[in-house]
Design an enzyme around this catalytic site. Structure first.
Site, short mmCIF file in Angstrom:
data_model
loop_
_atom_site.label_atom_id
_atom_site.label_comp_id
_atom_site.label_asym_id
_atom_site.label_seq_id
_atom_site.Cartn_x
_atom_site.Cartn_y
_atom_site.Cartn_z
N ASP A 60 0.88 -1.18 0.00
CA ASP A 60 0.00 0.00 0.00
C ASP A 60 0.91 1.22 0.00
O ASP A 60 1.77 1.36 0.88
CB ASP A 60 -0.86 -0.05 1.28
CG ASP A 60 -1.84 1.10 1.40
OD1 ASP A 60 -1.55 2.19 0.85
OD2 ASP A 60 -2.87 0.92 2.05
N VAL A 61 0.74 2.12 -0.97
CA VAL A 61 1.67 3.25 -1.09
C VAL A 61 1.55 4.26 0.05
O VAL A 61 2.38 5.15 0.19
CB VAL A 61 1.55 3.99 -2.44
CG1 VAL A 61 1.98 3.10 -3.59
CG2 VAL A 61 0.15 4.57 -2.66
N ASN A 86 2.27 5.50 -9.89
CA ASN A 86 0.97 5.54 -10.58
C ASN A 86 -0.21 5.38 -9.63
O ASN A 86 -1.30 5.89 -9.91
CB ASN A 86 0.96 4.43 -11.64
CG ASN A 86 -0.44 4.07 -12.09
OD1 ASN A 86 -1.05 4.77 -12.89
ND2 ASN A 86 -0.97 2.97 -11.55
N TYR A 152 -9.38 15.61 -5.00
CA TYR A 152 -8.64 14.92 -6.08
C TYR A 152 -7.68 15.85 -6.84
O TYR A 152 -6.47 15.61 -6.89
CB TYR A 152 -9.63 14.25 -7.04
CG TYR A 152 -8.95 13.41 -8.10
CD1 TYR A 152 -8.27 12.24 -7.77
CD2 TYR A 152 -8.98 13.79 -9.45
CE1 TYR A 152 -7.64 11.48 -8.74
CE2 TYR A 152 -8.36 13.03 -10.42
CZ TYR A 152 -7.70 11.88 -10.07
OH TYR A 152 -7.07 11.12 -11.04
N LYS A 156 -3.58 16.09 -6.80
CA LYS A 156 -2.78 15.91 -8.01
C LYS A 156 -1.92 17.15 -8.27
O LYS A 156 -0.82 17.04 -8.84
CB LYS A 156 -3.67 15.59 -9.20
CG LYS A 156 -4.34 14.21 -9.11
CD LYS A 156 -3.33 13.07 -9.13
CE LYS A 156 -3.99 11.71 -9.33
NZ LYS A 156 -3.02 10.61 -9.40
N THR A 187 -10.47 3.02 -17.83
CA THR A 187 -10.05 2.10 -16.75
C THR A 187 -11.22 1.96 -15.77
O THR A 187 -12.24 2.65 -15.90
CB THR A 187 -8.85 2.66 -15.95
OG1 THR A 187 -9.30 3.77 -15.17
CG2 THR A 187 -7.69 3.07 -16.83
P1 NDP Z 1 -7.49 1.94 -11.50
O1 NDP Z 1 -8.48 2.09 -10.40
O2 NDP Z 1 -7.74 1.02 -12.62
O3 NDP Z 1 -6.07 1.54 -10.90
C1 NDP Z 1 -5.57 2.03 -9.70
C2 NDP Z 1 -4.59 1.00 -9.19
O4 NDP Z 1 -3.95 1.53 -8.03
C3 NDP Z 1 -5.27 -0.30 -8.79
O5 NDP Z 1 -4.54 -1.39 -9.32
C4 NDP Z 1 -5.23 -0.29 -7.27
O6 NDP Z 1 -5.07 -1.62 -6.77
C5 NDP Z 1 -3.99 0.56 -7.01
N1 NDP Z 1 -4.08 1.26 -5.74
C6 NDP Z 1 -5.10 2.00 -5.26
N2 NDP Z 1 -4.80 2.45 -4.03
C7 NDP Z 1 -3.57 1.97 -3.74
C8 NDP Z 1 -2.72 2.08 -2.62
N3 NDP Z 1 -3.09 2.75 -1.52
N4 NDP Z 1 -1.52 1.48 -2.66
C9 NDP Z 1 -1.13 0.76 -3.74
N5 NDP Z 1 -1.87 0.64 -4.84
C10 NDP Z 1 -3.10 1.23 -4.82
O7 NDP Z 1 -7.27 3.43 -11.98
P2 NDP Z 1 -6.43 4.08 -13.17
O8 NDP Z 1 -5.57 3.11 -13.82
O9 NDP Z 1 -7.38 4.86 -13.96
O10 NDP Z 1 -5.56 5.12 -12.33
C11 NDP Z 1 -4.14 5.10 -12.31
C12 NDP Z 1 -3.65 6.51 -12.03
O11 NDP Z 1 -4.05 7.36 -13.09
C13 NDP Z 1 -4.22 7.12 -10.75
O12 NDP Z 1 -3.19 7.88 -10.11
C14 NDP Z 1 -5.31 8.04 -11.26
O13 NDP Z 1 -5.58 9.09 -10.38
C15 NDP Z 1 -4.68 8.51 -12.56
N6 NDP Z 1 -5.61 9.04 -13.54
C16 NDP Z 1 -6.56 8.24 -14.15
C17 NDP Z 1 -7.41 8.79 -15.09
C18 NDP Z 1 -8.44 7.98 -15.82
O14 NDP Z 1 -9.25 8.56 -16.56
N7 NDP Z 1 -8.48 6.68 -15.67
C19 NDP Z 1 -7.35 10.22 -15.46
C20 NDP Z 1 -6.33 10.94 -14.76
C21 NDP Z 1 -5.50 10.37 -13.85
P3 NDP Z 1 -5.57 -2.04 -5.30
O15 NDP Z 1 -6.96 -1.48 -5.15
O16 NDP Z 1 -5.51 -3.53 -5.32
O17 NDP Z 1 -4.60 -1.44 -4.34
#
Ligand code: NDP
Length: 268
Positions: A60-61, A86, A152, A156, A187
């Site tokens: 967990d980050v 990410n 949010y 960011k 996503t």
């Molecule tokens: P997803 O929800 O598909 O992926 C997020 C990933 O982060 C999951 O695999 C989740 O896994 C992991 N995660 C969440 N919380 C934690 C934590 N505390 N520690 C470790 N891992 C964590 O989202 P996206 O792929 O869309 O998002 C990826 C990044 O891109 C994020 O930073 C998001 O803010 C950013 N973003 C996305 C956009 C979009 O339109 N999709 C637009 C702009 C930015 P798990 O829950 O198992 O921990």
């Protein structure tokens, strides 16, 4: 592009979405890629799909010891050259006047503190390995206001400043730090919005290149910023968003109208 063979990379939140796309892209060029996240099932499934030299560690980050362990695992698997910060998301929504303060704190903790911890431990390991690159995933919600998105966009914007601060401090040690602000990317995070409806229509009307992004769109930019091709670039945060940042933030009023009163949203 050059081969990344012999190098190692860590992608936080690499079990799905954009992180998974980044992991696949770095693997394709030969890096040993370690992904982390909180759900082991998700990570295991992702590593099976990725194949090749992929591995995972549950981390967990927002937990400093777990971040340090994830970086250490990646550093064992080759010459550490890239960290993709990410992992992120949001639990905080609603008008500022009625925000849930705990949800606000949790979102700042995930996006701002989680990215800081990843940079803190990732940078130390990159310096030990002789230098490398960090790429942080920000959001278009940082460059363009998204009404009622609570913490949010604020969190960011913290990521963007962290990128600049870290780039300034770490260049001397051979570590470059850059960021990417994705627009709407298909996503889980935007499931239900990216396929159809008024919010999607509004997004498309704000984009000169009017389509929803795919994780691969972000992964290509991450690959460039993570590799030697960008060796003289640091401290940059690039919008990868179909040009959305040129216009205005999206209009989510159709969704928020069902969740909050007109008075809370519009003051009448
Ligand atoms: P997803 O929800 O598909 O992926 C997020 C990933 O982060 C999951 O695999 C989740 O896994 C992991 N995660 C969440 N919380 C934690 C934590 N505390 N520690 C470790 N891992 C964590 O989202 P996206 O792929 O869309 O998002 C990826 C990044 O891109 C994020 O930073 C998001 O803010 C950013 N973003 C996305 C956009 C979009 O339109 N999709 C637009 C702009 C930015 P798990 O829950 O198992 O921990």
């Amino acid at each position: 592009m050059s081969s990344l063979k012999g190098t190692s990379a860590l992608v936080t939140g690499g079990g799905s979405g954009i992180g998974l796309g980044c992991a696949a892209r770095l693997l394709a060029d030969g890096a040993a890629v370690t992904i982390c996240g909180r759900s082991e099932d998700r990570l295991r499934g992702a590593v099976e799909r990725l194949g090749g030299d992929a591995d995972y560690i549950v981390a967990d980050v927002t937990d400093e010891k777990q971040v340090a362990a994830a970086v250490a695992r990646a550093a064992e698997r080759g010459t550490l050259r890239a960290i993709v910060a990410n992992a992120g998301g949001s639990t905080s929504i609603g008008p500022l006047g009625s925000l849930d303060t705990e949800a606000w704190r949790a979102t700042l903790e995930l996006n701002a503190t989680g990215t800081m911890l990843t940079i803190k431990h990732g940078a130390r390991a990159l310096v030990e390995a002789g230098g490398g690159a960090i790429v942080a995933i920000s959001s278009i919600a940082s460059s363009n206001t998204h009404r009622w998105f609570g913490a949010y966009g604020v969190s960011k914007a913290a990521v963007d400043h962290l990128v600049q601060l870290a780039a300034d401090e770490l260049g001397h040690f051979g570590v470059r730090v850059n960021g990417i602000r994705p627009g709407m990317v298909r996503t889980e995070l935007v499931a239900g919005i990216a396929d159809t409806g008024p919010i999607l229509e509004d997004y498309l009307s704000c984009m000169p290149l009017a389509r929803v992004g795919e994780p691969e769109d972000i992964a290509e930019a991450v690959r460039f910023l993570a590799g030697p091709e960008s060796s003289w670039i640091t401290g940059q945060v690039i919008n990868v968003d179909g040009g959305h940042h040129l216009r205005r933030g999206p209009d989510y009023s159709s969704m928020f109208k069902d969740m909050f009163t007109e008075g809370d949203l519009f003051g009448h």
